[in-house]
Write an enzyme that holds these catalytic residues in place. Structure first.
Site, short mmCIF file in Angstrom:
data_model
loop_
_atom_site.label_atom_id
_atom_site.label_comp_id
_atom_site.label_asym_id
_atom_site.label_seq_id
_atom_site.Cartn_x
_atom_site.Cartn_y
_atom_site.Cartn_z
CG HIS A 16 -1.92 -1.35 1.08
ND1 HIS A 16 -2.35 -2.07 2.11
CD2 HIS A 16 -2.55 -1.80 0.00
CE1 HIS A 16 -3.24 -2.86 1.72
NE2 HIS A 16 -3.07 -2.75 0.24
CB SER A 64 -5.84 -1.47 -2.84
OG SER A 64 -6.53 -2.92 -3.12
CD GLU A 104 -13.72 -9.68 -3.57
OE1 GLU A 104 -12.12 -9.22 -3.05
OE2 GLU A 104 -13.98 -11.35 -3.07
CG ASP A 147 -3.96 -7.08 -3.48
OD1 ASP A 147 -2.83 -8.76 -3.09
OD2 ASP A 147 -4.01 -7.48 -2.66
C1 SAM Z 1 -5.64 -10.37 -1.14
S1 SAM Z 1 -6.64 -10.02 -1.59
C2 SAM Z 1 -7.46 -8.42 -2.54
C3 SAM Z 1 -6.56 -7.00 -1.08
C4 SAM Z 1 -6.17 -6.00 -1.77
N1 SAM Z 1 -6.60 -5.28 -3.06
C5 SAM Z 1 -5.97 -4.53 -0.93
O1 SAM Z 1 -4.41 -4.70 -1.40
O2 SAM Z 1 -6.51 -4.31 0.22
C6 SAM Z 1 -7.50 -11.20 -2.86
C7 SAM Z 1 -8.90 -10.93 -2.84
O3 SAM Z 1 -9.76 -11.48 -4.19
C8 SAM Z 1 -10.31 -11.76 -3.94
N2 SAM Z 1 -10.81 -13.41 -4.98
C9 SAM Z 1 -10.00 -14.26 -4.74
N3 SAM Z 1 -10.44 -14.99 -6.51
C10 SAM Z 1 -10.62 -14.21 -7.26
C11 SAM Z 1 -11.03 -13.69 -8.89
N4 SAM Z 1 -10.84 -14.90 -9.76
N5 SAM Z 1 -11.44 -12.97 -9.46
C12 SAM Z 1 -11.90 -11.49 -8.21
N6 SAM Z 1 -11.38 -11.54 -7.12
C13 SAM Z 1 -10.92 -12.70 -6.72
C14 SAM Z 1 -10.95 -12.85 -3.05
O4 SAM Z 1 -11.77 -12.73 -2.45
C15 SAM Z 1 -10.08 -11.58 -1.84
O5 SAM Z 1 -10.67 -10.77 -1.40
#
Ligand code: SAM
Length: 287
Positions: free
Chosen positions: A18, A102, A120, A166
């Site tokens: 971040h 993020s 998401e 991510d």
């Molecule tokens: C590491 S977290 C994201 C954190 C966020 N980017 C942040 O920095 O605050 C990953 C997220 O991706 C979602 N996720 C998992 N597989 C996914 C997919 N194929 N497509 C979209 N989202 C997905 C999960 O539910 C989770 O909430």
């Protein structure tokens, strides 16, 4: 999909990711023209570190909480300022009122003319994300697979902006899908800024991953990594993450120099023991 980011929110890897996300957004907003921030794996946007899950995992204690009493030198303080601004005040234990994911960081740092596209896949998390982000005309939030969304989003009509990739890396074949998606994305939008986060658990696997990304053949890939060093001994069942990386494709030209200032400080702030260190080098040559 079992992954829940709330267990990890505000940990050392989030602080690293971040702080650099904020640097990239600050740079992109120097120009008046609108931009688009696209977050392919958005999470829930804001995290309650007082909640049951975050308290149980406690990862934020070795992450964002260490910023509470930090006194970075002026050059570092200036670079961290936009990220700190998104955190707001800390409580006595070093928790911000709610830790910004993020999407919330983008919401805080972007301007009225900018747009924020969030994806998401988890239906419950998407509902929480919508509630957490509030009413904001700049937002579009979709419940799609990240790589499907990315394909639909690119190139953005603003022609400027960035993509954050991510994933939770819990699905088998994630690396392969990510590399295919990045290859396609770079064909559609070669000049976009892309930030790819990853956990680094096995040096050999990671080297293979980096070779595969480099083999895409695109220039301008910056490799930033933070290793917090030896983890305290815990049960064999749960080996905590100690190393993380961000690959930034087409970074703002200042990011390399900024990273050389920020990373040594992050090692000092977040390091836990032997082996702590950082990497700041080009994976593919800048042009
Ligand atoms: C590491 S977290 C994201 C954190 C966020 N980017 C942040 O920095 O605050 C990953 C997220 O991706 C979602 N996720 C998992 N597989 C996914 C997919 N194929 N497509 C979209 N989202 C997905 C999960 O539910 C989770 O909430």
């Amino acid at each position: 999909m079992n992954y829940r980011h709330v267990y990890h929110a505000g940990n050392f890897a989030d602080v690293f990711k971040h702080a650099f996300l904020a640097r990239i957004l600050v740079y992109l907003t120097l120009k008046e023209t609108p931009l688009r921030f696209m977050d392919a794996h958005a999470g829930i946007g804001r995290y309650d570190l007082n909640g049951e899950e975050a308290r149980r995992a406690g990862e934020w204690r070795n992450g964002v909480a260490r910023l509470k009493n930090a006194a970075p030198p002026p050059d570092v303080a200036a670079l961290l300022e936009p990220y700190l601004q998104t955190l707001g005040p800390f409580d006595g234990e070093g928790r911000p009122e709610r830790y910004p994911g993020s999407p919330a960081i983008a919401q805080a740092l972007l301007r009225p003319q900018d747009r924020i596209a969030l994806c998401e896949l988890h239906p419950e998390d998407r509902a929480t994300l919508i509630a957490n982000m509030g009413r904001d005309g700049r937002l579009a939030i979709v419940e799609l697979d990240a790589y499907v969304a990315l394909n639909a989003w690119l190139p953005p009509k603003e022609k400027r902006g960035m993509v954050l990739i991510d994933p939770p890396f819990e699905a088998p074949g994630e690396n392969k899908r990510l590399i295919e998606a990045l290859t396609r994305a770079l064909r559609k939008w070669p000049r976009g800024v892309y930030a790819l986060w990853r956990p680094i658990k096995d040096a050999r696997d990671d080297a293979r991953f980096l070779n595969a990304v480099a083999a895409i053949g695109a220039p301008n890939m910056l490799r930033l990594e933070l290793d917090v060093g030896e983890a305290p001994t815990t049960s064999a069942a749960s080996v905590p993450l100690t190393k993380t990386g961000l690959l930034v494709v087409n970074p703002p030209y200042v990011l390399f120099e900024e990273a050389k200032v920020l990373l040594p400080y992050l090692v000092k702030l977040l390091g836990r023991g032997k082996g702590a260190g950082f990497v700041c080098e080009w994976l593919t040559a800048p042009n």
